[in-house]
Design a protein around this motif. Structure first.
Motif, short mmCIF file in Angstrom:
data_model
loop_
_atom_site.label_atom_id
_atom_site.label_comp_id
_atom_site.label_asym_id
_atom_site.label_seq_id
_atom_site.Cartn_x
_atom_site.Cartn_y
_atom_site.Cartn_z
N PHE A 174 2.47 -20.38 -18.33
CA PHE A 174 3.20 -19.55 -19.29
C PHE A 174 2.25 -18.82 -20.23
N ALA A 175 1.16 -19.47 -20.63
CA ALA A 175 0.24 -18.85 -21.58
C ALA A 175 -0.44 -17.62 -21.00
N ALA A 176 -0.51 -17.51 -19.68
CA ALA A 176 -1.18 -16.37 -19.04
C ALA A 176 -0.21 -15.25 -18.66
N LEU A 177 1.08 -15.41 -18.88
CA LEU A 177 2.06 -14.40 -18.51
C LEU A 177 2.29 -13.43 -19.66
N PRO A 178 2.66 -12.18 -19.36
CA PRO A 178 2.91 -11.21 -20.44
C PRO A 178 4.11 -11.61 -21.28
N GLY A 179 3.97 -11.42 -22.59
CA GLY A 179 5.06 -11.74 -23.51
C GLY A 179 5.06 -13.16 -24.02
N TYR A 180 4.02 -13.94 -23.69
CA TYR A 180 3.98 -15.34 -24.15
C TYR A 180 3.76 -15.39 -25.65
N THR A 181 4.52 -16.24 -26.31
CA THR A 181 4.40 -16.44 -27.76
C THR A 181 4.43 -17.92 -28.05
#
Length: 562
Positions: free
Chosen positions: A287-294
């Motif tokens: 998840f940390a490497a996907l676009p839009g991760y917060t």
């Protein structure tokens, strides 16, 4: 220490003896000399050298309770102890004549112990650190969850494949485009605790349901393409107290397979540490490497086109299809390439395949029946197909079966298709919704519903604005001062609007009087005049005195019989 005292008595004690003793005990040479002096004065000190005297300050249960009141703030509690000692002596009078120290708020003075003397702040903090563990101090400050971080947990004994599975939901802290809406996806999966292999995965755009659990369970048990090769039937499944895992449909699916569902206590993630570790791993590795991760998950919002907006808000978001492909690819990498430390250099799939434990498989047709929710009542096929929940479902295989008694099984929330079984549970075939709306109609309906929801939210927000009360900020102590002045005309206009919308005030109860009751009814006088004003009040006979049934009292017999 007793050996050093014996050497001193024999006059053979040297500085080298003291230095060697200090090195063995991890103490300085000066400390050992001080212990020798104390042991010479008191034989008890030779048994436990360096032990403090019993007159030191200790934290009692009363102090622990007040520390919990202050949420672990020992300095604030010490200030209140000082204030209590200065304002409340044993005789009820102040112990000093100077200005007493004050402690804002705090516990009631009667609950604060009166210490004489009050220990210094450093002594008090040292006693708290000595008598309370790090977990107790964290629990007082931040609650039981913080205290649990300082606990020690045991490790379960090694088991075999498909002995115990663990299941859970995990929410991805990012937004994806799901048919024009920005939603936060959830991942539901099952993992084998012995080999760390992920047996089944299901991705849901939005809040998961029991359908997500059933889909992941089907993918976990089946070992045919596109699933497997790991899978089969587990002996036990550990779940938390989520209503999706404990729903009737899910427990009914586990029952025919002979699977025991272990419902763990609430707020006990350490009892299913394998899947919790998987949740942390996917957050950091994928998840940390996907676009839009917060780090702080964003709030879902609609990506529909609005008036005056040329492009939808989902133009830069990852599509749900791409997100699902990324999750499935990461799951494959975890099973075939990742090498956890607990598996001694093997991948989860290698560990699963090397285990000689037999695997119990279930045919796909039987599993499909187990993982569908039963309607719970027999129905009949009509010439219009199957009528279910106010809708008609038809299928080509129904030709010639009109009048047959059947049962309905369905996947929760999948209203476009149901499955039909005979009265004995035999599978007959699927049925599709008749007269289903077109994609254009569904899109227009969703847009209309979104507009209605936005309009209702705007109206509720406007109502809350009218209801909100504002007060002026204060820098000195004084009564609260309301803000928001209105003119008399504005107040009268708003009150007049209320008069025209309040149904209770618009009612006219005396416009049409109620009809008169029949003449033979015994109507109370108060109600008789309200129903028909012109009607005379009916005669009410005097109550009959107590006596034997059937006997009446003659007025002539009252008084003296003579």
């Amino acid at each position: 220490m007793r050996r050093l005292l014996a050497l001193r008595a024999e006059q053979r004690l040297s500085r080298e003896h003291v230095r060697l003793a200090g090195e063995c005990l991890g103490m300085s040479e000066r400390t050992v000399w001080r212990w020798l002096a104390e042991a010479s004065r008191s034989p008890q000190a030779a048994i436990r050298p360096g032990e403090r005297s019993g007159d030191r300050f200790e934290t009692t249960r009363e102090i622990r309770v007040l520390l919990a009141y202050w949420h672990g703030n020992a300095s604030a509690f010490h200030r209140q102890l000082v204030a209590r000692a200065q304002t409340g002596g044993r005789d009820g009078q102040p112990t000093i004549t100077t200005e007493p120290a004050t402690s804002p708020a705090g516990a009631p003075p009667a609950a604060v112990p009166l210490l004489d003397p009050v220990p210094s702040l450093s002594t008090f903090l040292r006693a708290v650190r000595r008598d309370l563990t790090a977990g107790e101090r964290a629990g007082l400050a931040a609650g039981p969850d913080a205290a649990r971080a300082h606990d020690v947990f045991g490790k379960r004994a090694a088991s075999w494949r498909n002995h115990v599975w663990e299941a859970d939901h995990v929410q991805a802290p990012l937004l994806v485009d799901a048919d024009g809406d920005l939603v936060r996806p959830w991942v539901t999966w099952f993992i084998d605790t012995a080999t760390k292999v992920i047996t089944g995965t299901a991705v849901t755009p939005g809040v998961p349901s029991r359908a997500s659990v059933l889909a992941a369970l089907r993918a976990a048990v089946l070992r045919e393409e596109p699933y497997g090769p790991a899978g089969g039937t587990p002996e036990q499944v550990r779940v938390d107290r989520g209503k999706d895992f404990l729903s009737t449909a899910v427990t009914a699916a586990f029952g025919p397979m002979g699977v025991t569902v272990k419902d763990l206590p609430a707020y006990s993630p350490h009892l299913k540490g394998t899947v919790e570790n998987l949740n942390r791993a996917v957050d950091r590795m994928l998840f940390a490497a996907l676009p839009g991760y917060t780090l702080t998950p964003a709030k879902p919002r609609s990506g529909r086109r609005r008036k005056g907006v040329g492009k939808p808000e989902t133009s830069g978001a990852m599509s749900f299809q791409d997100f699902t492909a990324q999750v499935l690819a990461w799951t494959l990498w975890w099973n075939t390439e990742h090498r956890p430390q607990a598996l001694a250099g093997r991948t989860p799939l290698e560990a699963w395949q090397a285990d000689p434990t037999p695997v119990t498989d279930i045919p796909a047709a039987d599993l499909w029946t187990f993982t569908l929710e039963d309607d719970g009542r027999p129905r009949k096929l009509t010439s219009h197909g199957m009528r279910w929940r106010g809708r008609s479902y038809i299928a080509p295989w129904m030709t010639g079966h009109a009048g047959r008694t059947v049962t309905v099984r369905y996947m929760p929330h999948h209203d476009h298709e149901i499955d039909i079984c005979d009265a004995r549970g035999g599978y007959l075939g699927p049925a599709h919704l008749a007269g289903a709306a077109t994609p254009e109609q569904l899109g227009a309906l969703r847009t209309a519903r979104a507009e209605r929801a936005r309009r209702l939210r705007a109206e509720v927000k406007a109502a809350e604005t009218l209801r909100r009360q504002r007060f002026a900020p204060a820098t000195t102590a004084g009564p609260a001062q309301r803000l928001g002045a209105l003119t008399a005309a504005q107040a009268g206009h708003e009150l007049a609007a209320v008069e025209h919308t309040d149904a209770s005030k618009l009612a006219l109860p005396d416009l049409i009087p109620p009809a008169a009751p029949p003449a033979d009814w015994r109507t109370p006088p108060s109600l008789a005049t309200r129903t028909t004003p012109d009607r005379p009040v009916p005669f009410q006979p005097e109550p009959v005195p107590d006596g034997p049934p059937g006997q009446a009292t003659d007025p002539a017999e009252d008084g003296d019989a003579s």
